[in-house]
Design an enzyme around this catalytic site. Sequence first.
Site, short mmCIF file in Angstrom:
data_model
loop_
_atom_site.label_atom_id
_atom_site.label_comp_id
_atom_site.label_asym_id
_atom_site.label_seq_id
_atom_site.Cartn_x
_atom_site.Cartn_y
_atom_site.Cartn_z
N SER A 75 0.62 -1.08 -0.23
CA SER A 75 0.09 -0.66 -0.26
C SER A 75 0.78 1.17 0.11
O SER A 75 0.78 2.06 0.87
CB SER A 75 -1.31 0.27 1.17
N VAL A 76 1.87 1.14 -1.38
CA VAL A 76 2.61 2.50 -1.39
C VAL A 76 2.51 3.24 -1.04
O VAL A 76 2.34 4.87 -0.86
CB VAL A 76 4.06 2.40 -2.21
N THR A 97 7.50 -8.01 -7.85
CA THR A 97 7.97 -9.13 -6.07
C THR A 97 9.40 -9.88 -6.42
O THR A 97 9.72 -9.60 -5.18
CB THR A 97 6.84 -9.37 -6.15
N CYS A 125 -5.96 3.29 -11.07
CA CYS A 125 -6.05 4.04 -10.90
C CYS A 125 -7.31 4.45 -9.41
O CYS A 125 -7.97 4.97 -11.47
CB CYS A 125 -5.44 5.34 -10.45
N VAL A 175 -1.04 -8.72 -14.98
CA VAL A 175 -2.02 -8.10 -14.10
C VAL A 175 -1.47 -6.98 -13.34
O VAL A 175 0.19 -6.99 -12.73
CB VAL A 175 -3.05 -8.79 -13.80
N LYS A 198 -2.32 -0.95 -18.33
CA LYS A 198 -2.11 -1.67 -18.00
C LYS A 198 -3.34 -2.23 -17.25
O LYS A 198 -3.72 -1.00 -16.61
CB LYS A 198 -0.89 -1.24 -16.51
#
EC number: 1.3.-.-
Length: 300
Positions: A70-71, A265, A129, A190, A164
């Site tokens: 949750s940056v 990741t 977003c 994704v 994206k």
Amino acid sequence: MADLRVNLCGFELKNPIIMASGTFGFGKEYGEIYDISLLGGISSKGLTLIAKPGNEGMRVHETPSGMMNSVGLENPGVQGFIDRELDDFSKIDTCRIVNLGGGCEDDYVEGARLLDDKDFDIVELNISCPNVKHGGMAFGIKSEVAREVVRSVRKATKKPLIVKLSPNAEDIVEMAKVCQEEGADGISLVNTFKAMAIDIHKRRPVFNNVTAGLSGPAIKPIALRMVYEVCQAVTIPVVGMGGIMTAEDVIEFIMAGATCIQIGTANFTNPRIGQDIIADLNRFMDENGIKSLDEIRGII
């Protein structure tokens, strides 16, 4: 050696390995660890029109076979990127992709306009977003909302445009088709899955925003299925991502139809993962008599 070259939106990439937005910064720090010109491409930290400080509280939380983040799109803003980061980013000897987000359609359009004549290769439009003018629902949930923003951004930039997609879309295949109809040159998918974690000792959510984005190997089988389905439905290139940790994972996504892949990741578990996967991909293809990725792309 196998031929790893791929063509993405008119650019010849050395290989299909692209570093995913938000996991590689603008490349400088990783460039101190290994030669990042080995990579097929780099997608920048996600930019918004106005600089953002990011979310308060916990930002990253490890989960079984993955992580949650949750940056909050912490970034220097489009103009900040142009003023302070673009010079170095433009000199990287690989395909340079700038990831662009926004809180409303006007933000996306103005961001794309400011970036249009700058020295990089491709715009990656992040429609995951939240749409601040319409209750916070992401642009990438409903196809017709996505249609409007893709159409507007397409008019604002001459650069190749990759959209994206969020896995949280109501219909990700329909979403991809809409993006193609509105002039997208490619699709990437994704993005992270909406998820949640609870601190049972503090009796509260781990994240201040309650939910966060899940990524890593836990999502790979679902991401692979979505990439396969989208590849069946569109004719533009698809960039697959979601839990890719090994060269074998890359091969799976290519066989499902992806032109390229992105690694996210895995950069946090092994900062040299890019060079390692490229070497392993070469080895796998040589051992299995695969001379070019074109031989296996979309064979499923």
